[in-house]
Design a protein around this motif. Structure first.
Motif, PDB file in Angstrom:
ATOM      1  N   ARG A  94     -10.492  -3.580  -0.696  1.00 17.06           N
ATOM      2  CA  ARG A  94      -9.700  -3.372   0.434  1.00 17.06           C
ATOM      3  C   ARG A  94     -10.507  -1.987   1.118  1.00 17.06           C
ATOM      4  O   ARG A  94      -9.766  -1.083   0.914  1.00 17.06           O
ATOM      5  CB  ARG A  94      -8.375  -3.532   0.461  1.00 17.06           C
ATOM      6  CG  ARG A  94      -7.888  -4.823   0.087  1.00 17.06           C
ATOM      7  CD  ARG A  94      -7.781  -5.729   1.276  1.00 17.06           C
ATOM      8  NE  ARG A  94      -7.116  -5.152   2.491  1.00 17.06           N
ATOM      9  CZ  ARG A  94      -5.852  -5.327   2.784  1.00 17.06           C
ATOM     10  NH1 ARG A  94      -5.155  -6.108   2.280  1.00 17.06           N
ATOM     11  NH2 ARG A  94      -5.549  -4.529   3.968  1.00 17.06           N
ATOM     12  N   SER A  95     -11.729  -2.134   1.576  1.00 17.82           N
ATOM     13  CA  SER A  95     -12.362  -0.895   2.147  1.00 17.82           C
ATOM     14  C   SER A  95     -11.343  -0.275   3.279  1.00 17.82           C
ATOM     15  O   SER A  95     -11.618   0.675   3.473  1.00 17.82           O
ATOM     16  CB  SER A  95     -13.434  -1.243   2.625  1.00 17.82           C
ATOM     17  OG  SER A  95     -13.602  -2.066   3.627  1.00 17.82           O
ATOM     18  N   ASP A  96     -10.317  -1.150   3.811  1.00 17.73           N
ATOM     19  CA  ASP A  96      -9.401  -0.388   4.850  1.00 17.73           C
ATOM     20  C   ASP A  96      -8.480   0.461   4.489  1.00 17.73           C
ATOM     21  O   ASP A  96      -7.614   1.070   5.151  1.00 17.73           O
ATOM     22  CB  ASP A  96      -8.896  -1.694   5.799  1.00 17.73           C
ATOM     23  CG  ASP A  96      -8.111  -2.593   4.993  1.00 17.73           C
ATOM     24  OD1 ASP A  96      -8.655  -2.762   3.746  1.00 17.73           O
ATOM     25  OD2 ASP A  96      -7.092  -2.976   5.613  1.00 17.73           O
ATOM     26  N   LEU A  97      -8.199   0.497   2.926  1.00 18.32           N
ATOM     27  CA  LEU A  97      -7.130   1.189   2.254  1.00 18.32           C
ATOM     28  C   LEU A  97      -7.679   2.323   1.401  1.00 18.32           C
ATOM     29  O   LEU A  97      -8.501   1.957   0.416  1.00 18.32           O
ATOM     30  CB  LEU A  97      -6.283   0.152   1.743  1.00 18.32           C
ATOM     31  CG  LEU A  97      -5.580  -0.796   2.381  1.00 18.32           C
ATOM     32  CD1 LEU A  97      -4.628  -2.025   1.414  1.00 18.32           C
ATOM     33  CD2 LEU A  97      -4.698  -0.303   3.555  1.00 18.32           C
ATOM     34  N   THR A  98      -7.315   3.498   1.775  1.00 17.42           N
ATOM     35  CA  THR A  98      -7.762   4.470   0.608  1.00 17.42           C
ATOM     36  C   THR A  98      -6.382   5.403   0.287  1.00 17.42           C
ATOM     37  O   THR A  98      -5.911   6.038   1.292  1.00 17.42           O
ATOM     38  CB  THR A  98      -8.902   5.350   1.382  1.00 17.42           C
ATOM     39  OG1 THR A  98      -9.880   4.710   1.852  1.00 17.42           O
ATOM     40  CG2 THR A  98      -9.198   6.393   0.434  1.00 17.42           C
ATOM     41  N   PHE A 123       0.848  -1.366  -0.057  1.00 21.39           N
ATOM     42  CA  PHE A 123      -0.125  -0.019  -0.074  1.00 21.39           C
ATOM     43  C   PHE A 123       0.934   1.173   0.016  1.00 21.39           C
ATOM     44  O   PHE A 123       0.562   2.317  -0.787  1.00 21.39           O
ATOM     45  CB  PHE A 123      -0.999   0.290   1.220  1.00 21.39           C
ATOM     46  CG  PHE A 123      -1.874   1.172   1.231  1.00 21.39           C
ATOM     47  CD1 PHE A 123      -2.583   1.500   0.328  1.00 21.39           C
ATOM     48  CD2 PHE A 123      -1.459   2.056   2.231  1.00 21.39           C
ATOM     49  CE1 PHE A 123      -3.564   2.706   0.211  1.00 21.39           C
ATOM     50  CE2 PHE A 123      -2.239   3.483   2.115  1.00 21.39           C
ATOM     51  CZ  PHE A 123      -3.250   3.783   1.219  1.00 21.39           C
ATOM     52  N   LEU A 183      -1.915  -5.766  -4.342  1.00 21.48           N
ATOM     53  CA  LEU A 183      -2.643  -4.541  -4.357  1.00 21.48           C
ATOM     54  C   LEU A 183      -2.993  -3.778  -5.784  1.00 21.48           C
ATOM     55  O   LEU A 183      -1.972  -3.565  -6.416  1.00 21.48           O
ATOM     56  CB  LEU A 183      -2.307  -3.552  -3.268  1.00 21.48           C
ATOM     57  CG  LEU A 183      -2.474  -4.097  -1.804  1.00 21.48           C
ATOM     58  CD1 LEU A 183      -2.174  -3.032  -0.822  1.00 21.48           C
ATOM     59  CD2 LEU A 183      -3.833  -4.487  -1.301  1.00 21.48           C
ATOM     60  N   TYR A 190      -7.997  -2.562  -4.425  1.00 19.95           N
ATOM     61  CA  TYR A 190      -8.419  -3.930  -4.621  1.00 19.95           C
ATOM     62  C   TYR A 190      -7.323  -4.957  -4.214  1.00 19.95           C
ATOM     63  O   TYR A 190      -6.038  -4.750  -4.654  1.00 19.95           O
ATOM     64  CB  TYR A 190      -9.162  -4.416  -5.752  1.00 19.95           C
ATOM     65  CG  TYR A 190     -10.428  -3.469  -5.966  1.00 19.95           C
ATOM     66  CD1 TYR A 190     -11.469  -3.905  -5.655  1.00 19.95           C
ATOM     67  CD2 TYR A 190     -10.237  -2.217  -6.463  1.00 19.95           C
ATOM     68  CE1 TYR A 190     -12.665  -3.690  -5.929  1.00 19.95           C
ATOM     69  CE2 TYR A 190     -11.716  -1.705  -6.622  1.00 19.95           C
ATOM     70  CZ  TYR A 190     -12.866  -2.241  -6.416  1.00 19.95           C
ATOM     71  OH  TYR A 190     -14.025  -1.520  -6.460  1.00 19.95           O
ATOM     72  N   GLU A 191      -7.361  -5.927  -3.619  1.00 18.94           N
ATOM     73  CA  GLU A 191      -6.503  -6.891  -3.454  1.00 18.94           C
ATOM     74  C   GLU A 191      -6.751  -8.208  -4.421  1.00 18.94           C
ATOM     75  O   GLU A 191      -8.033  -8.569  -4.460  1.00 18.94           O
ATOM     76  CB  GLU A 191      -6.398  -7.578  -1.873  1.00 18.94           C
ATOM     77  CG  GLU A 191      -5.235  -8.797  -1.707  1.00 18.94           C
ATOM     78  CD  GLU A 191      -4.782  -8.785  -0.320  1.00 18.94           C
ATOM     79  OE1 GLU A 191      -3.704  -8.558   0.135  1.00 18.94           O
ATOM     80  OE2 GLU A 191      -5.970  -9.286   0.447  1.00 18.94           O
ATOM     81  N   THR A 192      -5.938  -8.506  -5.215  1.00 17.44           N
ATOM     82  CA  THR A 192      -6.248  -9.453  -6.389  1.00 17.44           C
ATOM     83  C   THR A 192      -5.103 -10.488  -6.411  1.00 17.44           C
ATOM     84  O   THR A 192      -4.272 -10.638  -6.009  1.00 17.44           O
ATOM     85  CB  THR A 192      -6.136  -8.672  -7.833  1.00 17.44           C
ATOM     86  OG1 THR A 192      -4.811  -8.151  -7.918  1.00 17.44           O
ATOM     87  CG2 THR A 192      -6.881  -7.487  -7.674  1.00 17.44           C
ATOM     88  N   ARG A 217     -10.759  -8.433  -4.780  1.00 15.05           N
ATOM     89  CA  ARG A 217     -11.533  -8.208  -3.610  1.00 15.05           C
ATOM     90  C   ARG A 217     -11.119  -6.854  -2.957  1.00 15.05           C
ATOM     91  O   ARG A 217      -9.928  -6.306  -2.900  1.00 15.05           O
ATOM     92  CB  ARG A 217     -11.119  -9.061  -2.357  1.00 15.05           C
ATOM     93  CG  ARG A 217     -11.277 -10.657  -2.846  1.00 15.05           C
ATOM     94  CD  ARG A 217     -10.434 -11.474  -2.012  1.00 15.05           C
ATOM     95  NE  ARG A 217      -9.065 -11.481  -2.062  1.00 15.05           N
ATOM     96  CZ  ARG A 217      -8.282 -12.053  -3.213  1.00 15.05           C
ATOM     97  NH1 ARG A 217      -9.156 -12.407  -4.132  1.00 15.05           N
ATOM     98  NH2 ARG A 217      -7.242 -11.785  -3.382  1.00 15.05           N
TER      99      ARG A 217
END
Length: 167
Positions: free
Chosen positions: A158-162, A15, A55, A40-42, A156
């Protein structure tokens, strides 16, 4: 011209690398930030077995830079973050791909636009559709239509990462 860039990392501090890459891309003149997708994690696509998940994010910009100059900037940012090109589709600290630059279509050994496999890659199309739902891949069609035909199970949110907007 609108430019669509895809950022990816699956080595090191993934990140922090994406954020640093975005900051570096917009640190010099010629590229104006418009929007950044969610992160997103992919699952890795292609390449060697056992790679760590990526990411990924997509950044939209306005630019007056010619595509080759934009490619040079992207590659210099990759190099600054320790990108080593040893193995095709292998693990990497940073990948900055030019996906679309305006309506430019070119196919030469140095630069292919639009990106030659973007229409097959959910890990690019999912984030792109979130930030630019009316996006179009020249010669292939609308992002949302292309995405409807792809398996998205390996992508997927990753709503915890912006990603933070560059200054």
């Amino acid at each position: 011209m609108k430019a669509v860039l895809a950022l990816g990392s699956n080595q090191g501090h993934r990140f922090d690398t994406l954020q640093g890459a975005m900051d570096a891309l917009f640190d010099a003149p010629g590229l104006e930030f418009v929007a950044a997708s969610p992160v997103y994690e992919t699952d890795p696509v292609g390449g060697p077995e056992g790679q760590r998940p990526y990411l990924n994010a997509v950044v939209i910009a306005e630019t007056k830079l010619q595509p080759r100059m934009l490619l040079e900037r992207a590659q210099s940012v990759e190099t600054a973050f320790g990108r080593v090109r040893e193995e095709r589709w292998g693990p990497r600290t940073l990948d900055v791909d030019l996906i679309v630059v305006g309506d430019t279509v070119c196919d030469d050994p140095v630069l292919t636009l639009p990106h030659p496999r973007v229409h097959e890659r959910a890990f690019v199309l999912v984030p792109w559709s979130q930030v630019d739902p009316s996006g179009v891949v020249p010669g292939h069609g609308e992002v949302t239509v292309l995405l409807a035909g792809l398996d998205q199970s390996g992508v997927r949110l990753r709503s915890d990462l912006t990603l933070q907007v560059p200054d």
